[in-house]
Motif scaffolding. Sequence first.
Motif, short mmCIF file in Angstrom:
data_model
loop_
_atom_site.label_atom_id
_atom_site.label_comp_id
_atom_site.label_asym_id
_atom_site.label_seq_id
_atom_site.Cartn_x
_atom_site.Cartn_y
_atom_site.Cartn_z
N HIS A 5 0.86 -1.18 0.00
CA HIS A 5 0.00 0.00 0.00
C HIS A 5 0.90 1.23 0.00
O HIS A 5 1.85 1.30 0.77
CB HIS A 5 -0.91 -0.01 1.23
N LYS A 263 -2.85 -1.91 8.67
CA LYS A 263 -1.72 -1.76 7.75
C LYS A 263 -0.65 -0.87 8.38
O LYS A 263 -0.94 0.26 8.78
CB LYS A 263 -2.19 -1.13 6.43
N LEU A 265 2.57 1.33 7.90
CA LEU A 265 3.12 2.06 6.75
C LEU A 265 4.21 3.04 7.20
O LEU A 265 3.92 4.19 7.53
CB LEU A 265 2.00 2.82 6.03
N ALA A 383 6.86 -3.84 7.12
CA ALA A 383 5.94 -2.87 6.51
C ALA A 383 4.88 -3.58 5.68
O ALA A 383 5.17 -4.62 5.06
CB ALA A 383 6.71 -1.90 5.61
N GLY A 385 3.44 -1.53 3.54
CA GLY A 385 3.47 -0.51 2.50
C GLY A 385 4.18 0.70 3.05
O GLY A 385 4.83 0.61 4.11
N PHE A 386 4.07 1.81 2.36
CA PHE A 386 4.86 2.98 2.75
C PHE A 386 4.07 4.28 2.58
O PHE A 386 3.21 4.39 1.72
CB PHE A 386 6.15 3.07 1.92
N ASN A 387 4.43 5.20 3.43
CA ASN A 387 4.03 6.58 3.27
C ASN A 387 5.17 7.25 2.50
O ASN A 387 6.25 7.47 3.06
CB ASN A 387 3.89 7.20 4.67
N TYR A 427 -7.36 -0.36 0.71
CA TYR A 427 -6.63 -0.96 1.84
C TYR A 427 -7.11 -2.40 2.14
O TYR A 427 -6.57 -3.04 3.03
CB TYR A 427 -6.83 -0.11 3.10
#
Lengths: 445, 445
Positions: A5, A263, A265, A383, A385-387, A427
Motif C-alpha cells: 500500500h 496496515k 506504513l 511494513a 506498504g509505505f508513506n 486498503y
Amino acid sequence: MRQLHLNLFVYPAGHHEAAWRFREAEPHRVLDITYYQELAQRAEAAAFDAVFFADGPALPDNVRYASRFRLEPFTWLSAIAAATSRIGLIATASTSYMEPYNLARLFASLDHLSGGRAGWNIVTTGAPEAARNFGLDEHPPHASRYARADEFVEVVSALWDSWEDDALVIDPDSGIFADDAKIHPIQHAGQWLRVQGPLNTPRSPQGRPVYVQAGSSEYGKAFAARHAEAIFTAHQTLDSARGFYADVKSRVKAEGRDPDLVKVLPGISPFIGSTEAEALALQEEFDELIQPEYSLRQLHRLIGVDLSGRDLDDPVPREELPTLEQRDYGSRFQLVVDIIERERPTIRQLLKRLAGARGHWVTAGTPEQIADRMQEWFLSGAADGFNVMPPYLNGGFDVFAEEVVPILRRRGLFRSEYEGTTLRSHYGLPRPESRYTASRRRSAV
Amino acid sequence: MRQLHLNLFVYPAGHHEAAWRFREAEPHRVLDITYYQELAQRAEAAAFDAVFFADGPALPDNVRYASRFRLEPFTWLSAIAAATSRIGLIATASTSYMEPYNLARLFASLDHLSGGRAGWNIVTTGAPEAARNFGLDEHPPHASRYARADEFVEVVSALWDSWEDDALVIDPDSGIFADDAKIHPIQHAGQWLRVQGPLNTPRSPQGRPVYVQAGSSEYGKAFAARHAEAIFTAHQTLDSARGFYADVKSRVKAEGRDPDLVKVLPGISPFIGSTEAEALALQEEFDELIQPEYSLRQLHRLIGVDLSGRDLDDPVPREELPTLEQRDYGSRFQLVVDIIERERPTIRQLLKRLAGARGHWVTAGTPEQIADRMQEWFLSGAADGFNVMPPYLNGGFDVFAEEVVPILRRRGLFRSEYEGTTLRSHYGLPRPESRYTASRRRSAV
C-alpha cells in the motif's frame, strides 16, 4: 498475493526541510490549490492508495527559513476530491482541539463528496503552542490527551453510525423522506464529552472514514491497537521497523482484532538517481541548502536541548540529553536518541540526518535499489506498504512514480489499477456496519 | 449605475418544504456533489454574486417528511470552488459552537483555494438541539450568544490580520521563506475567549471573508450594524422590507460605517410561469404536496404553539400566541405574528404561506412581473439585491436565470459578466488592510 500500500504524504514544497530552495521545486505554488490537485492526480494515475495531509492547529515557531504554515486538510482535500475520482484522502484532525460533532460532520461530508475516500489520521496534537490558541494555559499531558482521544473516537464512531444505511427513503409518492426509526440519538455522557446526536447527515459511503494513527509512544501504540486500520510510523532502520511491526501486530491481536486489517506504513523519503552516486549527489545538493539556524531550532524542539552556538563539528553531547520521561512525548524523541547512540554523529551530521524527512527513513539509490529496499522491508515483516515522502514536489514524486513504481509492478508488489472506488477497498478493509443496524439484526434473530 | 446583487441560496431539493416531491426535482441527488457543482456553475454562468449555504450543528427534529439533514458548508463549498472560478461562496458558521481558531483556518483556506471568493454568514445558532451536541444542557440565551459573537468576530478578524500581506517572502537565494517580523501573535484574552495566534496560514486573497449576517432581532440588527457587509433578511411585504432597510442603514451610519458598503439582500422565492395563472397553478401544485403533520411541527417550532389536532380550516388562534419576549428569538417569530395579524389566516392558509420558503417572500408571476417586483424593491429603498431561493432545484433556478435575469439586464439592473474575481469585487467592497500593516504604516508617518 499480498500487495504494497502506498500513500503520498503531501508537504508543501517537499519533505526535505530545504526543499523549497531546490532548483526544481515550485515554492511559489505552495498556496495554489491546482498544484496539489495536480499532485493528487499524478498519485491517482500511479494508483496510489491515498494522499495524506498532516496538520496541527497552531503556527509552529521557526517560520523564517522554511515552509511551516499549515494547509487546512478538510477544505484542501475537498477541493482535491473534486479533481480526482479514486485516490483516498487522509486528513489529520485533532481529538484535543476539535469538537467531536464538528469533526464527525467534516469527515462524513468529505466521505460523501468523495464517494467514500476519506481517512482520518487521529492525533492528540503534540504541539504545545496549540493549547494557547484554544483558551488553555497548559498543553494537556500525554496521558490525558489519549484518555480523551479514546472517548472521542467512541463518540464520533457512534455519530457515524447514528443514521443507519437505509434511513434515507426519499419516496415522493408516500411522502417519506427518511425513516426516523433508523436515526438514533447517541446519548453519550462520559468523562470528557457529552454529545446527544444524531449526526445531521446520512451515513456516508464508507460508513466512517478509515482510522489512521501515527503515534509510536506507548500510549500511541496502545491506542493504535484498539482503533487504527492504518498506522504511519517513522523508522531509520529495518530492525527498528521490524520490531515496531511485530509489536503493533501482536497488540492488535491481543485486542481481539485481525492484524491483517491493520496496515503498518513507515515513511520513506527516496533520493533517486540513475546511479547510486547520482542519487547521493542529489541528496548532498539538498543538504547544502540546509540553514543551520533553522535546523538547530528544530532539533531543540525534538530533543529539548539548545545546541546553537556550539561548533557544528563537535559530537552531539549525549550527556546533556533529557530522559524519555522528562520529555512527555515519546516516539520522535526516542528515534533521535537512537540515532545519536547508534551513530555518534557530530551536530552537523545529525542536522543533515534529520533534515531529510523529520526523522523518517531517507534513502538514496537507483530506482532498482529503492525498489529492492522497499521489497526487503515489505517481505521481512517491517511494513505493509509505505508513506512516500518525496524530498521535493512535484517532480520528486514523478521520478518515484515513473521509475520505481513500474519495478514494483513488474515484481507483482503493487497494483496497476484500482479495483474499487473507496479507500477501504484500496486498503482491503471491510465497511463497518452501523452499531444500530447490528443491534437490530441481533434482536431480530 | 447602482446594480442588483444576486445570491443563490442553495437548499437540497429547493426551498419549498415539499420541493423534493415535485415532479421535476432531483431528490436522489441531494447528497451528490456534482448536483451542487452543476448548480453553482449555472449560477456562475448567470454572473450571480454568490452561492449561499445555510447551516446548523444539529439535526432538527421532523426529519420524516422533508429534507432536513445538513450539508457541511466548508467541505461542500471547497468542492464547489474546484468546479467554478468566479462565483462567491458563502458558508454559514456558528460563533457559539465552533472554536475561533478552527473557524479562522477553515475560512482562510476556503478563501485561498477559491482565489478570494469566501463569505461568512455569521450566526449564533438558534437551534436549541445544538447545545446538547456540545456538552451543554441549555442553549445559551440570545443576549449571551451575541456577546460572545462580538468577541468571536474580534478574535477571528485579528487572526486573519495576523500575517501581513507581505509576510511571505519565499526567496530561495537568501533562504528567507517568511518575514517573521510581519507575523503577529494576537494575544487575545477577553471575557469569552483566549487565543494567542498567529493563524497558521498566510493572509488570504480577500484578507478575510466577506461578513454576512442574517439575524433581524434587535441583537441581530445591532450586531449587523457593527460587522456586516451583507445582510440576508426575510420580508413578506415591501413596507416591511423598506422599514428594515432604512433601520439597518441608519444603524450602520450611526456606527460610523458607510451604508453603501452594507448590502441588504432579502430572500425571494419566485414561482415563474408564462402567464400569471400558470405561475399560480405551479405554486398550487407545490402546496398540494405539503404534508400537514410536517408543517404543523415546523409551525410549532416557529411560534411555540402546537396546533396539531385542530381543524385546519379554523382561524389561527391569535390569543394563544406567546409574546416576543417569551420566545427569546426574534426575527422569524415576529414575521409569522405579522402575517397572522395582517391576514387573519386559517391554519391551513398559514401552513401554505410558510411552506414556500420558511417565511421568506414567495411571489408568483410571469418573468416580467417578477422582474418588476424586484425592481420596485430595489428602487424604493427595500433591497440592494436578493437572496434567490428557487422553490425547486435545479430546474427552478434555470427558469429564473433564463427568463428573469435577461429582463433585469435589459433594464440595466444586473451585470452580464463579472468585472472582478473575488466576492469583495462582486459586492463592490474594499479589501481590508491588516491592522498590523495599518499600525506599521501609521507609526512610520
